[in-house]
Design a protein around this motif. Structure first.
Motif, short mmCIF file in Angstrom:
data_model
loop_
_atom_site.label_atom_id
_atom_site.label_comp_id
_atom_site.label_asym_id
_atom_site.label_seq_id
_atom_site.Cartn_x
_atom_site.Cartn_y
_atom_site.Cartn_z
N ASN A 98 0.82 -1.21 0.00
CA ASN A 98 0.00 0.00 0.00
C ASN A 98 0.86 1.26 0.00
O ASN A 98 0.46 2.28 -0.56
CB ASN A 98 -0.91 0.00 1.22
CG ASN A 98 -1.79 1.24 1.29
OD1 ASN A 98 -2.71 1.41 0.51
ND2 ASN A 98 -1.51 2.12 2.25
N SER A 122 -7.03 -9.00 2.22
CA SER A 122 -8.05 -8.23 2.94
C SER A 122 -7.47 -6.97 3.57
O SER A 122 -8.08 -5.89 3.49
CB SER A 122 -8.70 -9.11 4.02
OG SER A 122 -9.35 -10.21 3.46
N ASP A 155 -6.72 -4.44 0.80
CA ASP A 155 -7.94 -3.79 0.33
C ASP A 155 -8.46 -2.80 1.36
O ASP A 155 -8.99 -1.74 0.99
CB ASP A 155 -9.02 -4.84 0.04
CG ASP A 155 -8.72 -5.66 -1.20
OD1 ASP A 155 -7.91 -5.19 -2.02
OD2 ASP A 155 -9.29 -6.76 -1.34
N GLY A 156 -8.32 -3.13 2.64
CA GLY A 156 -8.76 -2.21 3.69
C GLY A 156 -7.95 -0.92 3.70
O GLY A 156 -8.50 0.17 3.86
N ARG A 165 -6.42 0.32 1.13
CA ARG A 165 -6.74 1.05 -0.10
C ARG A 165 -8.11 1.72 -0.02
O ARG A 165 -8.39 2.65 -0.78
CB ARG A 165 -6.71 0.07 -1.29
CG ARG A 165 -5.34 -0.45 -1.65
CD ARG A 165 -4.50 0.60 -2.34
NE ARG A 165 -5.09 1.01 -3.59
CZ ARG A 165 -4.82 0.41 -4.76
NH1 ARG A 165 -3.99 -0.61 -4.80
NH2 ARG A 165 -5.37 0.84 -5.87
N SER A 166 -8.97 1.24 0.88
CA SER A 166 -10.33 1.77 0.97
C SER A 166 -10.41 3.06 1.78
O SER A 166 -11.49 3.66 1.88
CB SER A 166 -11.26 0.74 1.59
OG SER A 166 -10.97 0.55 2.96
N THR A 167 -9.30 3.48 2.36
CA THR A 167 -9.31 4.70 3.16
C THR A 167 -9.74 5.90 2.31
O THR A 167 -9.28 6.08 1.18
CB THR A 167 -7.91 4.97 3.75
OG1 THR A 167 -7.47 3.81 4.45
CG2 THR A 167 -7.95 6.16 4.71
N SER A 168 -10.62 6.70 2.87
CA SER A 168 -11.16 7.85 2.14
C SER A 168 -10.05 8.84 1.78
O SER A 168 -9.31 9.30 2.65
CB SER A 168 -12.22 8.55 3.00
OG SER A 168 -12.64 9.75 2.40
N GLN A 181 -5.82 5.22 8.52
CA GLN A 181 -5.74 4.04 7.68
C GLN A 181 -5.91 2.73 8.46
O GLN A 181 -6.59 1.81 7.99
CB GLN A 181 -4.39 4.03 6.93
CG GLN A 181 -4.29 5.10 5.85
CD GLN A 181 -2.98 5.02 5.10
OE1 GLN A 181 -1.90 5.09 5.68
NE2 GLN A 181 -3.08 4.88 3.78
N SER A 190 -9.53 2.17 9.33
CA SER A 190 -10.28 1.84 8.12
C SER A 190 -10.02 0.41 7.66
O SER A 190 -10.92 -0.25 7.14
CB SER A 190 -9.90 2.81 6.99
OG SER A 190 -10.25 4.15 7.33
N TYR A 214 -11.58 -5.00 7.52
CA TYR A 214 -11.12 -5.87 6.43
C TYR A 214 -10.14 -6.92 6.95
O TYR A 214 -10.18 -8.08 6.54
CB TYR A 214 -10.45 -5.04 5.34
CG TYR A 214 -11.38 -4.13 4.57
CD1 TYR A 214 -11.86 -4.50 3.32
CD2 TYR A 214 -11.76 -2.90 5.09
CE1 TYR A 214 -12.70 -3.66 2.60
CE2 TYR A 214 -12.61 -2.06 4.39
CZ TYR A 214 -13.07 -2.44 3.15
OH TYR A 214 -13.91 -1.61 2.46
#
Length: 253
Positions: free
Chosen positions: A86, A140, A143-144, A146-149, A171, A174, A178
């Protein structure tokens, strides 16, 4: 009392289905009347009681140790690799295809190689467990992260937050749900990995004991350690779920 009623309401149908299947299994096994091939649930329960000392004192702790060590290694390696991928784009391009490729190789084919490398020590079984569990944890968690706003990241930057503060305060929270999703998959797979490793090369453990009973044509003896493996996987899953609930209370709020 209220929790018991809620539990009965939500899981009552599952309990009924399980009881029906056990009843059908019992009747079918008695009609078939070949216990060395299809033992009945009552026969397996009796065998569990007869072998309780050797299973609970000798073989269960050996398998549990493999599962715990394998999960710890997978969490450390998988989590670190997810953070690394990441953080750096070249790391994602380099390692993510390798992570995917590692799951295309049949585990049953690699287990004998691990036995050849590490012998019959715990590490050959741990290697199998790690190989089968680090994938869901790594993917997982990645992906978690990467999902941070992106909007929240920009907001924290404008407020003067450092990269370390953004990572730990934004992060990580978030990615935590996941991470637990991957871990819940991994704990069930870890039991399978440990059993496969023990099946192919071990001197103790539930998988080893099941294979030994198979050579003796003892159907109930084969199923007895499998029941314990299943119970272990369920309890580990519930433990992870409890840890998730405790550490992610903010989600409920």
């Amino acid at each position: 009392m209220k929790k018991l009623i809620n539990f009965s309401f939500y899981y009552g149908s599952s309990v009924i289905v399980v009881l029906f299947l056990l009843f059908a299994w019992e009747i079918g096994a008695r009609l078939y009347n070949k216990a060395f091939i299809l033992p009945s649930p009552t026969g397996i329960t009796v065998k569990l009681w007869e072998l309780r000392e050797v299973l609970l004192i000798v073989h269960l702790p050996a398998t549990f140790q493999i599962v715990v060590v394998g999960l710890m290694v997978s969490m450390i390696v998988g989590g670190a690799l997810a953070i690394f991928m990441n953080r750096y784009a070249f790391a994602e391009r380099t390692f993510f295809p390798l992570v995917i490729a590692s799951q295309t190789i049949p585990i049953i084919a690699l287990a004998p190689i691990f036995v050849l490398w590490f012998g019959y020590s715990i590490w050959s079984k741990v290697a199998v467990t790690v190989l089968i569990t680090f994938f869901p944890i790594t993917v997982s968690t990645f992906d978690g992260l990467r999902s941070t706003s992106k909007e929240l990241i920009d907001l924290m930057r404008t407020m003067g937050a450092s990269k370390t503060q953004i990572f730990f305060k934004l992060q990580v929270p978030s990615a935590l749900p996941y991470f637990y999703s991957g871990l819940k998959v991994a704990v069930t797979l870890s039991v399978i990995g440990a059993a496969i490793g023990e099946w192919l090369g071990a001197s103790k453990g539930l998988g080893y004991f099941s294979r030994r009973m198979m050579t003796q044509m003892d159907g109930a003896g084969v199923f007895a350690p499998i029941v314990l493996l299943s119970i272990m996987g369920i309890l580990l899953f519930l433990l992870v779920k409890m840890c998730e609930k405790i550490s992610t209370k903010w989600r409920e709020q």
